[in-house]
Design a protein around this motif. Structure first.
Motif, PDB file in Angstrom:
ATOM      1  N   GLY A 167     -34.300  -4.079  -9.084  1.00 47.49           N
ATOM      2  CA  GLY A 167     -34.378  -5.005 -10.214  1.00 47.49           C
ATOM      3  C   GLY A 167     -35.789  -5.516 -10.444  1.00 47.49           C
ATOM      4  N   LYS A 196     -39.081  -1.373  -9.699  1.00 50.43           N
ATOM      5  CA  LYS A 196     -39.607  -0.381  -8.746  1.00 50.43           C
ATOM      6  C   LYS A 196     -39.615   1.039  -9.316  1.00 50.43           C
ATOM      7  CE  LYS A 196     -36.900  -0.091  -5.457  1.00 50.43           C
ATOM      8  NZ  LYS A 196     -36.418   1.196  -5.953  1.00 50.43           N
ATOM      9  N   THR A 197     -38.476   1.454  -9.866  1.00 44.88           N
ATOM     10  CA  THR A 197     -38.396   2.824 -10.400  1.00 44.88           C
ATOM     11  C   THR A 197     -39.298   2.973 -11.628  1.00 44.88           C
ATOM     12  OG1 THR A 197     -36.153   2.977  -9.566  1.00 44.88           O
ATOM     13  CG2 THR A 197     -36.787   4.597 -11.226  1.00 44.88           C
ATOM     14  N   THR A 198     -39.271   1.965 -12.491  1.00 41.09           N
ATOM     15  CA  THR A 198     -40.147   1.982 -13.672  1.00 41.09           C
ATOM     16  C   THR A 198     -41.606   2.105 -13.232  1.00 41.09           C
ATOM     17  OG1 THR A 198     -38.573   0.476 -14.690  1.00 41.09           O
ATOM     18  CG2 THR A 198     -40.682   0.699 -15.785  1.00 41.09           C
ATOM     19  N   GLU A 257     -42.832  -3.279 -20.898  1.00 44.15           N
ATOM     20  CA  GLU A 257     -41.908  -2.183 -20.620  1.00 44.15           C
ATOM     21  C   GLU A 257     -42.416  -0.843 -21.136  1.00 44.15           C
ATOM     22  OE1 GLU A 257     -37.631  -3.112 -20.427  1.00 44.15           O
ATOM     23  OE2 GLU A 257     -38.161  -4.799 -21.704  1.00 44.15           O
TER      24      GLU A 257
HETATM   25  P1  GDP Z   1     -35.601  -1.212 -10.021  1.00 41.77           P
HETATM   26  O1  GDP Z   1     -34.150  -1.511  -9.801  1.00 41.77           O
HETATM   27  O2  GDP Z   1     -36.462  -2.082  -9.198  1.00 41.77           O
HETATM   28  O3  GDP Z   1     -35.933   0.231  -9.872  1.00 41.77           O
HETATM   29  O4  GDP Z   1     -35.905  -1.683 -11.509  1.00 41.77           O
HETATM   30  P2  GDP Z   1     -36.198  -0.883 -12.840  1.00 41.77           P
HETATM   31  O5  GDP Z   1     -37.394  -0.015 -12.656  1.00 41.77           O
HETATM   32  O6  GDP Z   1     -34.974  -0.244 -13.332  1.00 41.77           O
HETATM   33  O7  GDP Z   1     -36.655  -2.071 -13.822  1.00 41.77           O
HETATM   34  C1  GDP Z   1     -35.802  -3.149 -14.145  1.00 41.77           C
HETATM   35  C2  GDP Z   1     -36.179  -3.672 -15.533  1.00 41.77           C
HETATM   36  O8  GDP Z   1     -37.462  -4.279 -15.509  1.00 41.77           O
HETATM   37  C3  GDP Z   1     -36.259  -2.591 -16.593  1.00 41.77           C
HETATM   38  O9  GDP Z   1     -35.640  -3.054 -17.754  1.00 41.77           O
HETATM   39  C4  GDP Z   1     -37.750  -2.419 -16.822  1.00 41.77           C
HETATM   40  O10 GDP Z   1     -38.056  -1.961 -18.118  1.00 41.77           O
HETATM   41  C5  GDP Z   1     -38.241  -3.824 -16.601  1.00 41.77           C
HETATM   42  N1  GDP Z   1     -39.665  -3.875 -16.253  1.00 41.77           N
HETATM   43  C6  GDP Z   1     -40.300  -3.209 -15.267  1.00 41.77           C
HETATM   44  N2  GDP Z   1     -41.604  -3.538 -15.252  1.00 41.77           N
HETATM   45  C7  GDP Z   1     -41.817  -4.426 -16.250  1.00 41.77           C
HETATM   46  C8  GDP Z   1     -42.972  -5.169 -16.729  1.00 41.77           C
HETATM   47  O11 GDP Z   1     -44.089  -5.074 -16.239  1.00 41.77           O
HETATM   48  N3  GDP Z   1     -42.762  -6.002 -17.781  1.00 41.77           N
HETATM   49  C9  GDP Z   1     -41.534  -6.163 -18.358  1.00 41.77           C
HETATM   50  N4  GDP Z   1     -41.415  -7.025 -19.367  1.00 41.77           N
HETATM   51  N5  GDP Z   1     -40.439  -5.508 -17.915  1.00 41.77           N
HETATM   52  C10 GDP Z   1     -40.578  -4.658 -16.891  1.00 41.77           C
END
Ligand code: GDP
Length: 401
Positions: A211, A214-216, A381
């Protein structure tokens, strides 16, 4: 008589058959209504391809090569009749990383208003009395700068303001800039190390609570590396979150980076192992491994990440372990940071969602907490919204140049 009748019948049958053949040929050479009889009109909608189309170009007309065919006007909307090659996935060219923080500085506006402008307003008061210094301290603490760095900054500022005597707004901005830079530790090495000292790919492991982004971040980092001319293999070792592998693969495909993945709920360590193995076999420059960040128990996390690290290191040493933290989670993020730092040797921090918080001071606090530099910041994003962290550009964004 019979003979004459037979000859007449034979002639009639042959005549009919001949007519059919000619008719058939005529059908094949028939031009489409409205289409010019000779040159192909490449702005016309594509015609159904059928055998014998070549016959439409008379043999005595010189054939036009593809280079000679007039290209349609770029503004023309009619589809082009030139046959497209089978749709290969479109590879994007990511934006270069230099100057990204400057480009994205407006995204820090919430922190800028709460921290930068707030401090400058307080410092420009006519009398900097005890109450004002307390307010300055509160502003820094509210922006998550952390207790220790706040005290250092306020002490430094008080001393310099006292020595300076008179204060113009430019003087104050200059002093604040220097003191903020000092607590951001500009001398930290913020390079994301992706070059292996051996003849193997650089290996980067990305850890953090699910959340946080990380993956992004792993996907965005792959783009950064591709933009720098590197050949990247992704390891989808976050088998805990159902969509994570698909998500990572999509990021990879956009820039032509391959993703090594396994079954959902599979063993993250074996995927990480395979990713590094395949990266070595393919002669990749960098292998990026996304991991699962379940904070179920510290021991569980330690077992899981420890195992990933161990199996990867059977192939090659890890060059970088990046911890992804969500800047909007404030103190909670710091607690997470502490847990991860106990489990693995974090070499760099990625602070995501700095665009969504007024508490940009977390950059200072987390570096202080872990003694590890913030190397990258997420400011949106968008695919290219991950920027190398540059203390000077960050401070300038907070207080204005
Ligand atoms: P993971 O579960 O940690 O792998 O999380 P995700 O990579 O799926 O990201 C969770 C949410 O955070 C997604 O909707 C992303 O688009 C958002 N997100 C990630 N980095 C950023 C950022 O720098 N800024 C904003 N506003 N959203 C982000």
């Amino acid at each position: 008589m019979e003979l004459i009748l037979a000859v007449v019948i034979a002639v009639v049958v042959l005549g009919v058959l001949g007519g059919l053949v000619v008719g058939g040929r005529k059908k094949k050479t028939k031009t489409l209504p409205g289409a010019p009889p000779t040159t192909p009109d490449i702005t016309a909608p594509p015609a159904e391809p059928h055998i014998g189309d070549e016959a439409e170009t008379p043999r005595d007309e010189p054939r036009r090569t593809i280079e000679e065919v007039d290209l349609p006007d770029a503004t023309a909307t009619a589809p082009v009749a030139v046959e497209e090659p089978p749709a290969a996935p479109e590879i994007e060219i990511p934006e270069p990383t230099a100057g990204r923080l400057v480009r994205l500085r407006a995204r820090l506006s919430r922190s800028q208003n709460a921290l930068g402008k707030g401090l400058l307003t307080l410092l420009s008061r006519e009398h900097l009395d005890e109450d004002t210094w307390e307010e300055i301290e509160d502003t820094l603490l509210t922006a998550d700068v952390g207790v220790q760095p706040t005290q250092e900054l306020v002490e430094g500022l008080r001393e310099r303001v006292r020595v300076l005597g008179t204060r113009t707004p430019e003087d104050l901005r200059g002093l604040l800039r220097e003191e903020l830079l000092k607590i951001l530790v500009p001398e930290f090495d913020r390079v994301v190390h992706t070059e292996s000292p051996l003849d193997t790919p650089g290996i980067v492991m990305v850890v953090g609570v699910n959340g946080t982004g990380k993956t992004t971040t792993t996907g965005k980092l792959a783009r950064v590396l591709v933009a720098d001319g590197k050949n990247v293999v992704l390891g989808a070792a976050d088998t805990f979150r159902a969509a994570a592998a698909d998500q990572l693969q999509t990021w990879g495909e956009r820039v032509g980076a391959r993703t090594v993945r396994g079954p959902e709920g599979g063993d993250p360590a074996s995927i990480a192992f395979d990713a590094v193995k395949e990266g070595i076999e393919e002669g990749a420059d960098v292998v990026l491994i996304d991991t699962a960040g379940r904070l179920h128990t510290k021991t569980g996390l330690m077992d899981e990440l420890g195992k990933v690290k161990r199996v990867v290191e059977k192939h090659a040493p890890l060059d970088e372990i990046l911890l992804v933290l969500d800047a909007t989670t404030g103190q909670n993020g710091l607690v997470q940071a502490r847990v991860f730092a106990e489990v693995v040797d974090i070499t760099g921090i990625v602070l995501t969602k700095l665009d969504g918080t007024a508490k940009g001071g977390i950059v200072i606090a987390v570096q202080r907490e872990l003694g590890v530099p913030v190397k990258l910041v997420g400011l949106g994003e968008g695919a290219d919204d991950l920027a190398p962290f540059e203390p000077e550009a960050f401070v300038d964004a907070l207080i204005g140049e």
